[in-house]
Design a protein around this motif. Sequence first.
Motif, PDB file in Angstrom:
ATOM      1  N   SER A   1     -30.718   7.284  44.047  1.00 24.94           N
ATOM      2  CA  SER A   1     -30.708   8.690  43.653  1.00 24.94           C
ATOM      3  C   SER A   1     -29.547   8.981  42.720  1.00 24.94           C
ATOM      4  O   SER A   1     -28.657   8.152  42.528  1.00 24.94           O
ATOM      5  N   THR A   2     -29.559  10.173  42.187  1.00 26.09           N
ATOM      6  CA  THR A   2     -28.458  10.577  41.313  1.00 26.09           C
ATOM      7  C   THR A   2     -27.159  10.734  42.086  1.00 26.09           C
ATOM      8  O   THR A   2     -26.103  10.919  41.495  1.00 26.09           O
TER       9      THR A   2
ATOM     10  N   PRO B   1     -24.745  15.400  40.094  1.00 25.88           N
ATOM     11  CA  PRO B   1     -25.882  16.283  40.365  1.00 25.88           C
ATOM     12  C   PRO B   1     -25.454  17.695  40.785  1.00 25.88           C
ATOM     13  O   PRO B   1     -24.370  17.893  41.334  1.00 25.88           O
TER      14      PRO B   1
ATOM     15  N   HIS C   1     -32.327  14.667  37.445  1.00 26.17           N
ATOM     16  CA  HIS C   1     -31.966  14.920  36.046  1.00 26.17           C
ATOM     17  C   HIS C   1     -32.843  16.038  35.491  1.00 26.17           C
ATOM     18  O   HIS C   1     -34.019  16.135  35.845  1.00 26.17           O
TER      19      HIS C   1
ATOM     20  N   THR D   1     -35.690   9.637  41.622  1.00 23.80           N
ATOM     21  CA  THR D   1     -34.735   8.675  41.073  1.00 23.80           C
ATOM     22  C   THR D   1     -34.255   7.789  42.209  1.00 23.80           C
ATOM     23  O   THR D   1     -33.832   8.295  43.248  1.00 23.80           O
TER      24      THR D   1
ATOM     25  N   SER E   1     -24.441   7.833  35.467  1.00 28.59           N
ATOM     26  CA  SER E   1     -25.838   7.981  35.106  1.00 28.59           C
ATOM     27  C   SER E   1     -26.149   7.432  33.717  1.00 28.59           C
ATOM     28  O   SER E   1     -27.268   7.558  33.251  1.00 28.59           O
TER      29      SER E   1
ATOM     30  N   ASN F   1     -31.261   4.553  37.073  1.00 29.36           N
ATOM     31  CA  ASN F   1     -30.289   3.814  37.883  1.00 29.36           C
ATOM     32  C   ASN F   1     -30.728   2.387  38.190  1.00 29.36           C
ATOM     33  O   ASN F   1     -30.307   1.791  39.174  1.00 29.36           O
TER      34      ASN F   1
END
Lengths: 125, 499, 445
Positions: free
Chosen positions: B224-225, B423, B177, B221, B82, B253
Amino acid sequence: MNVPHDLKYTKTHEWVRLDGDTATVGITDYAQSELGDIVYVELPTPGRAVREGDSFGSVESVKTVSDVYAPVSGEVVDVNGALGAQSELLNTDPYGKGYLVKIRLSDPAAVSALLDSAAYAALLA
Amino acid sequence: MTPGRRKTVPVPRLIFEKSREGRMGCNAPVADTPEVDLKAAMGSLRAELHLPEVGELEVVRHFTNLSHVNYGIDTGFYPLGSCSMKYNPRVNERTASHPGFARLHPMQPPATIPGALEILAGVQDMLCAITGFDHITLQPLAGAHGEMACLMLIKAYHDSRGEGGKRKVVLVPDSAHGTNPASAARCGYSVRSVPTDPDGNTDLAALREALDDTVAALMLTNPSTLGLFEANIVEVCRMVHEAGGQVFCDGANMNAMVGMTRPADHGFDCMHLNLHKTFSTPHGGGGPGCGAIGLQKHLEAFVPTPVVRRRADGSVELDAHRPLSIGRVSAYYGQFLMEVRAYTYLRAFGREKMADIARHAVLNANYVMERLRAVLPPAYDRPCMHECVLTAEPIKKETGLRALDISKRLIDYGFHPPTNYFPLIVHEAIMIEPTETETKETLDAFCDAMIAICAEARSNPELLRNAPTTQIVGRLDETAAVKNLDVRWRPPARHAVEA
Amino acid sequence: MPYIPHTDADRREMLATIGAPSIDHLFREIPAGLRVAPGSLDLPPALDEARLIDHLADLARSNRHMGVLDCFLGAGIYDRYTPALVGALISRGEFLTAYTPYQPELSQGFLQTIYEFQSMIAELYGMDVANASMYDGATALAEAAILASGVKGRHKIYASAAIHPHYRQVLETYCWAMDLQVETLPAPDGVTEGWSGVGEDAAAILVQHPNFYGVLEDLAAVRSAADRAGSLMVVSADPVAMALVKPPGEYGADIVVGEGQPIGVPMGLGGPLVGLFTCRQEHVRRIPGRIVGRTSDHDGNPGYVMTLRTREQDIRREKATSNICTNEALMALATTIALCALGKNGLRQVAEGSVRNTQYAIKALAEAGGKLRFPGGKVFCEFVLELPKDAEAVRDRLLERDILAGLPLGAYDARLANCLLVAVTEVRTKAQIDHYAAALKEVLA
């Protein structure tokens, strides 16, 4: 895990000890062990009215914060001042010197709706 | 590589402990104007000032020695998920240090800074091309600041349509986040969480359930995370728009997408970019960040002022006349010297090579995921983008050791650990982002170390539990740090007074 | 491209391990309609390093920077002396290319510098604790207002009209988003007044010290007004001035913030800067951003960690004390190193040099036809000069002579259209001030 028989419990890991119309409230042995070393406790000021299910404070370890929820409705009549300097009491004596607050119940009968020790122990299993 | 021994550097003393009355560490200017009576000029003066008094060489040694007990990308592999810890090209440092950039005053007349305005407009133009957005503004100073600025734009947009009063909720995935909900709170929004489905995408049914006319925005995001491309992204944006909400893209990202796909085409209304991640401006131990934001036309009326705008003839002007603007989010033009670095970086890649960034970032991440699959399974078994999220849950179940123990042991092998426990929805998460700038040899050495550590977890768990043992300190007592809070040095005399 | 080290053989072997036929195949989860062909974006062509350096140098040279102009412009960002060692030390890769020190065992160097930073900033402002930095002085002030609102449970902020106008604009943006009201305290004569207008709805009173006009505020009066209203007292203070004047902490300020740029950070067209944030101990759990604390490892070795982490966004999410994550660590390091190199005596020398130069300039520019606009106020390194002509026109004429004469104030206050805000730091010389005065005399003639 220590789950004393004479107390009532919530699904959110608070315990209640009823004495007349006053309930002493804390977090369970299981809750303190999940949190780890507790470093800070935020409590309401005495006199505050709380409703069942409301967050009335929080308990912090180094990397987590957990809200604590009122198991019953009523008025906060006492907070455990010792926790300010000795938050570790929550780890060492969660059912005794590590209690959080005392609440004067608006309806003492409401306590009977809480979990008994067997039900709470089953929740942890 | 095998773990070495503890560093034998002496424990660094504080600069205050090296202080001796009367020393000075630089050749400071001496005024050649007449002396003045300070008290007459300024009123009551301070008596004491406890700053260090050390010679110049001592200052240089102090900070040089401290740098020796600090790890950076220049020191070794830094696969922090990240965070896009890629190489920070030195040419960027060189261009940014030119006095024609470094010695500009933000309030000097715009007519005296044509080159600086060209940098700002140039970065904006290139970021527009890369993201597909109509407009870019560079005023936000970091990623979270950019998130907040985007939400402010969304708030102003809803206000302008008379819907600000009822749209008070921001939806945030459970994998987001922490800055997302925190930024929402800073704009007066309450936060509702949206779950992730078993494949790692936004749960569409739950999203449908959460959408109503109180929703101001969804913060998403992408990738995604979890390191996964949001497969339903077009549908997600459509659903939110249909409910009258806006969709913000958290651009943490972006490194997976540069030159390969444009977020504006996914349906996002606005996004923030971390130039300090994707476009290689250095992280500097936690900052400065650099948080450009991109937005579609319908949000343009609300952007922070002044707006840096290219005229039809190619020249650049400042436009402060925006009656609907949310106002300033920072005092001047944003992180200008970071924009110079980003500009340098973007021009080095140019049209021809820009996509190489994402292509090799994704190649490296998939390679690491594949090599570690047997010991640390992916949390979701899909092709990853620029980072992979693995889980140490099997190791925890078998040995009781946790992701953090693996990470701490990795330090003994000479690597910076990946991100742990994020995450939040992945148990024992290990999030690895190798970036495109690492060689196959480095990735192999890292994977070999991870595999060796996973074997040690079974054969010699104490090695993990006690790690790291090679640095000047072992694991530090964070509980004591909070309970016996010590966040500053105090002069000894004052200690006595307080006691 | 040297930043990407892959050879054809590397790519082949890695794809074989992955079991993918091509790099494109790795992007197959992106719907085809959303992909763009590599090399198809509307971007300028790539430049090699030599051409890159030339191109950037061309752009840099087209700007009139402070190597070619005599800088008398301040207004929050100052052309000051930075010891040469600062640039050399902060460009060490171990500092420059580190991330936030989440792994303390690998980050003791940076963590210790932050602890030293916190110590020195708290000392400068006379406050109990400082955080590890904010983005800039303006956002630090806005954060202070929000902290005060949380402490007091009140929604009104009283901010002096003599706060830097850009700071006020940032404050207003932040407060608008949080539904807080900003009331203005007037400063018609160069210092804040109107204390009787501060109601008991005040969460905080905000002043700048010295203020936007360069004038030192009466901090004792601010404290009294805050006491009467039961509000917090927030001061945005120039850290260099703190070498000489009594710090806001000694007047009982609750929160003191500021811009650290004047100590070790290039002007850089206003970014990156470094926000300073300090407060009294009782508010430490509400501080925004990171804080480093000292502790020890299990063998008793002293060490440093980020602490009070539960305030922060990654743990407390929407209930965090702020959304700030990335701060200005590298600029804070520059400030730390500069403060160590200057030390007590150097910072005093720099501050005193500014006062001497400023007092000399006030006289010289008055003789040239200007007039001190707020003669009753005490100033540190900056003052408002009233001219017999439009200040912007005078500024432009002086620019022709390579003098950046100051900030014309008409854009901020129509009553001050003939006024220039002039800053004179320790790096200006008597000759430069004389040159300014002579040129001004000619322009006014």
